[in-house]
Design an enzyme around this catalytic site. Structure first.
Site, PDB file in Angstrom:
ATOM      1  N   ILE A  63       1.641   2.932   6.879  1.00  0.00           N
ATOM      2  CA  ILE A  63       0.931   3.805   7.820  1.00  0.00           C
ATOM      3  C   ILE A  63       0.567   3.022   9.072  1.00  0.00           C
ATOM      4  O   ILE A  63       0.401   3.593  10.127  1.00  0.00           O
ATOM      5  CB  ILE A  63      -0.329   4.464   7.209  1.00  0.00           C
ATOM      6  CG1 ILE A  63      -1.386   3.432   6.827  1.00  0.00           C
ATOM      7  CG2 ILE A  63       0.024   5.344   6.034  1.00  0.00           C
ATOM      8  CD1 ILE A  63      -2.760   4.056   6.616  1.00  0.00           C
ATOM      9  N   ASP A  64       0.458   1.689   8.954  1.00  0.00           N
ATOM     10  CA  ASP A  64       0.076   0.875  10.124  1.00  0.00           C
ATOM     11  C   ASP A  64       1.178   0.854  11.190  1.00  0.00           C
ATOM     12  O   ASP A  64       0.916   0.503  12.343  1.00  0.00           O
ATOM     13  CB  ASP A  64      -0.236  -0.560   9.696  1.00  0.00           C
ATOM     14  CG  ASP A  64      -1.552  -0.664   8.954  1.00  0.00           C
ATOM     15  OD1 ASP A  64      -2.179   0.380   8.704  1.00  0.00           O
ATOM     16  OD2 ASP A  64      -1.959  -1.795   8.618  1.00  0.00           O
ATOM     17  N   GLN A 117      -6.487   8.486   4.939  1.00  0.00           N
ATOM     18  CA  GLN A 117      -5.309   8.395   5.825  1.00  0.00           C
ATOM     19  C   GLN A 117      -4.001   8.178   5.071  1.00  0.00           C
ATOM     20  O   GLN A 117      -2.928   8.381   5.593  1.00  0.00           O
ATOM     21  CB  GLN A 117      -5.450   7.190   6.771  1.00  0.00           C
ATOM     22  CG  GLN A 117      -6.350   7.395   7.913  1.00  0.00           C
ATOM     23  CD  GLN A 117      -6.888   6.059   8.437  1.00  0.00           C
ATOM     24  OE1 GLN A 117      -6.444   5.601   9.458  1.00  0.00           O
ATOM     25  NE2 GLN A 117      -7.815   5.443   7.739  1.00  0.00           N
ATOM     26  N   ARG A 118      -4.120   7.621   3.865  1.00  0.00           N
ATOM     27  CA  ARG A 118      -2.910   7.283   3.111  1.00  0.00           C
ATOM     28  C   ARG A 118      -2.587   8.313   2.047  1.00  0.00           C
ATOM     29  O   ARG A 118      -1.540   8.225   1.400  1.00  0.00           O
ATOM     30  CB  ARG A 118      -3.126   5.926   2.437  1.00  0.00           C
ATOM     31  CG  ARG A 118      -2.499   4.833   3.209  1.00  0.00           C
ATOM     32  CD  ARG A 118      -2.737   3.448   2.714  1.00  0.00           C
ATOM     33  NE  ARG A 118      -2.840   3.240   1.299  1.00  0.00           N
ATOM     34  CZ  ARG A 118      -3.174   2.050   0.772  1.00  0.00           C
ATOM     35  NH1 ARG A 118      -3.419   1.035   1.572  1.00  0.00           N
ATOM     36  NH2 ARG A 118      -3.258   1.889  -0.518  1.00  0.00           N
ATOM     37  N   GLY A 148       0.840  -1.201   0.000  1.00  0.00           N
ATOM     38  CA  GLY A 148       0.000   0.000   0.000  1.00  0.00           C
ATOM     39  C   GLY A 148       0.872   1.246   0.000  1.00  0.00           C
ATOM     40  O   GLY A 148       1.884   1.290   0.684  1.00  0.00           O
ATOM     41  N   ARG A 199     -24.269  12.672  20.948  1.00  0.00           N
ATOM     42  CA  ARG A 199     -24.182  11.401  20.226  1.00  0.00           C
ATOM     43  C   ARG A 199     -22.926  10.608  20.577  1.00  0.00           C
ATOM     44  O   ARG A 199     -21.951  11.160  21.070  1.00  0.00           O
ATOM     45  CB  ARG A 199     -24.098  11.684  18.730  1.00  0.00           C
ATOM     46  CG  ARG A 199     -25.419  11.991  18.119  1.00  0.00           C
ATOM     47  CD  ARG A 199     -25.239  12.417  16.677  1.00  0.00           C
ATOM     48  NE  ARG A 199     -26.536  12.574  16.040  1.00  0.00           N
ATOM     49  CZ  ARG A 199     -26.748  13.254  14.941  1.00  0.00           C
ATOM     50  NH1 ARG A 199     -25.766  13.885  14.341  1.00  0.00           N
ATOM     51  NH2 ARG A 199     -27.954  13.316  14.421  1.00  0.00           N
ATOM     52  N   HIS A 240      -9.038   5.450   3.058  1.00  0.00           N
ATOM     53  CA  HIS A 240      -7.793   5.747   2.335  1.00  0.00           C
ATOM     54  C   HIS A 240      -7.376   7.208   2.396  1.00  0.00           C
ATOM     55  O   HIS A 240      -6.267   7.544   1.962  1.00  0.00           O
ATOM     56  CB  HIS A 240      -7.907   5.261   0.890  1.00  0.00           C
ATOM     57  CG  HIS A 240      -7.901   3.766   0.791  1.00  0.00           C
ATOM     58  ND1 HIS A 240      -9.000   3.002   1.118  1.00  0.00           N
ATOM     59  CD2 HIS A 240      -6.924   2.895   0.452  1.00  0.00           C
ATOM     60  CE1 HIS A 240      -8.705   1.723   0.976  1.00  0.00           C
ATOM     61  NE2 HIS A 240      -7.444   1.625   0.569  1.00  0.00           N
TER      62      HIS A 240
HETATM   63  O1  F6P Z   1      -1.161  -1.917   5.173  1.00  0.00           O
HETATM   64  C1  F6P Z   1      -1.608  -0.620   5.217  1.00  0.00           C
HETATM   65  C2  F6P Z   1      -3.067  -0.541   4.969  1.00  0.00           C
HETATM   66  O2  F6P Z   1      -3.306   0.822   5.010  1.00  0.00           O
HETATM   67  C3  F6P Z   1      -3.974  -1.317   5.942  1.00  0.00           C
HETATM   68  O3  F6P Z   1      -4.217  -0.686   7.136  1.00  0.00           O
HETATM   69  C4  F6P Z   1      -5.221  -1.506   5.121  1.00  0.00           C
HETATM   70  O4  F6P Z   1      -5.977  -2.605   5.575  1.00  0.00           O
HETATM   71  C5  F6P Z   1      -4.668  -1.726   3.789  1.00  0.00           C
HETATM   72  O5  F6P Z   1      -3.464  -0.997   3.705  1.00  0.00           O
HETATM   73  C6  F6P Z   1      -5.598  -1.384   2.671  1.00  0.00           C
HETATM   74  O6  F6P Z   1      -4.908  -1.411   1.479  1.00  0.00           O
HETATM   75  P1  F6P Z   1      -5.523  -1.547   0.026  1.00  0.00           P
HETATM   76  O7  F6P Z   1      -6.897  -0.982   0.041  1.00  0.00           O
HETATM   77  O8  F6P Z   1      -4.575  -0.770  -0.816  1.00  0.00           O
HETATM   78  O9  F6P Z   1      -5.519  -3.002  -0.281  1.00  0.00           O
END
Ligand code: F6P
Length: 342
Positions: A126-127, A274-275, A11, A162, A272
């Protein structure tokens, strides 16, 4: 040493371009080598799909998210490509590889290195769940994005009385949930390392509201799991390589929590976002330090090593020590727990 190759696998994450730039600037500028960029991770090495990386081609990319090389989850050992990698490196006169990746990409790199391919690894995800390094490229930016989201959710949660359930990434470890939850003042954090019991979570939230609070923020990592026998979650789909495709746990938990607490519950899955986008200063600096250090390791022929951050020092460790999951330590979760209690 005349020519090295570089790839980004798994990723993507913010900071990959900063690492590529640092490698090229060190390799071309300092060592006078040539650099080839393989497209889409191990896929590009298996197919011999390359582009030249010059000082000009890495201009202006330091602050850009994603990766100019593209990325994929291709794995030579799942696709019978290890021999093609060796022969393509030979045919392209690539003397060594710098592999930027997470668990899957670096796991394959560790095995290729054991089998004699000269390479060095750089940790990114990112994990933040790779063993041997305190931080991986991309984590700090993801935490900032999740924290900003939690901050915004606070004000709307307050206005409407909430429960806000915020789902962040983290398939095997809850680093993003723990850090963003701490930074954002979450009232409960659910991570894969600590199976949850929704009866307990519901009781805790009711107690908090009885104490005069009108809203709660709950952060849940996508890979969190219930205590065995307490509830069933639907099976997640699998990606084309057979790996679980996480995402959506908060949608399953919300109606159950709403029923257990009586509080209206809303879900936000950051996903996503987050990425994506610009790496923050911490990730740019980490990626730059890792890129320079990895290229210097190539110069010293320290094959099969990965650069890592320990405290404030960049060190190098065996790649085989890195490609396994690093869980959030109990001590950190206990710190977060202080803020669940009132
Ligand atoms: O490994 C990083 C990560 O962001 C995970 O937290 C997430 O589950 C995964 O990538 C999702 O990646 P993709 O949607 O690119 O398969």
């Amino acid at each position: 040493m005349r020519r090295i190759g570089i790839l980004t696998g798994g990723g993507d994450c913010p900071g990959l371009n900063a690492a590529i730039r640092a490698v090229v600037r060190t390799a071309v500028g300092r060592h006078k080598w040539e650099v080839l960029g393989f497209r889409d991770g191990w896929r590009g090495v298996m197919d011999g799909d390359v582009r030249d990386l010059t000082l000009e081609s890495v201009q202006g990319i330091l602050h850009r998210g994603g990766t100019i090389l593209g990325s994929s989850g291709a794995n030579p050992y799942l696709e019978g490509g290890a021999d093609r990698i060796r022969s393509n490196c030979r045919d392209l006169d690539v003397d060594a590889l710098i592999v930027i990746g997470g668990e899957g990409t670096l796991g394959a790199a560790a095995r290729m290195a054991d089998e004699g391919l000269p390479l060095i690894g750089i940790p990114k995800t990112i994990d933040n769940d790779l063993s041997g390094t305190d931080y991986c490229i991309g984590f700090h930016t993801a935490v900032q994005i999740a924290t900003d989201a939690i901050d915004r959710l606070h004000s709307t949660a307050e206005s409407h009385n909430r429960l806000m359930l915020v789902e962040v990434m983290g398939r095997s470890a809850g680093w993003i949930a723990l850090y963003s939850g701490l930074a954002g003042g979450a009232d409960m954090i659910m991570i894969p390392e600590r199976p949850f019991d929704l009866d307990e979570v519901g009781m805790h939230l009711r107690h908090r509201h009885l104490n005069g609070h009108s809203f709660s923020i709950v952060v849940v990592a996508e890979g969190a799991t219930p205590v065995e026998g307490t509830m069933d979650l639907p099976q997640y789909p699998r990606d084309p390589r057979g790996f679980t495709r996480f995402g959506g746990i908060a949608h399953h938990l919300a109606p159950v929590l709403e029923e257990k607490t009586g509080f209206e519950t809303r879900v936000t899955v950051i996903g996503h976002v987050q990425r994506g986008g610009t790496p923050n200063a911490d990730d740019r600096i980490l990626a730059t330090r890792f890129g320079v250090a990895a290229t210097d390791l190539v110069a010293h022929a320290r094959w099969g090593r990965m650069v890592a951050l320990r405290g404030s020092e960049v060190v190098d460790i065996p790649l085989s020590d890195a490609a396994k999951v690093r869980p959030v330590p109990e001590e950190l979760y206990r710190v977060a727990g202080v803020f669940f209690d009132s």
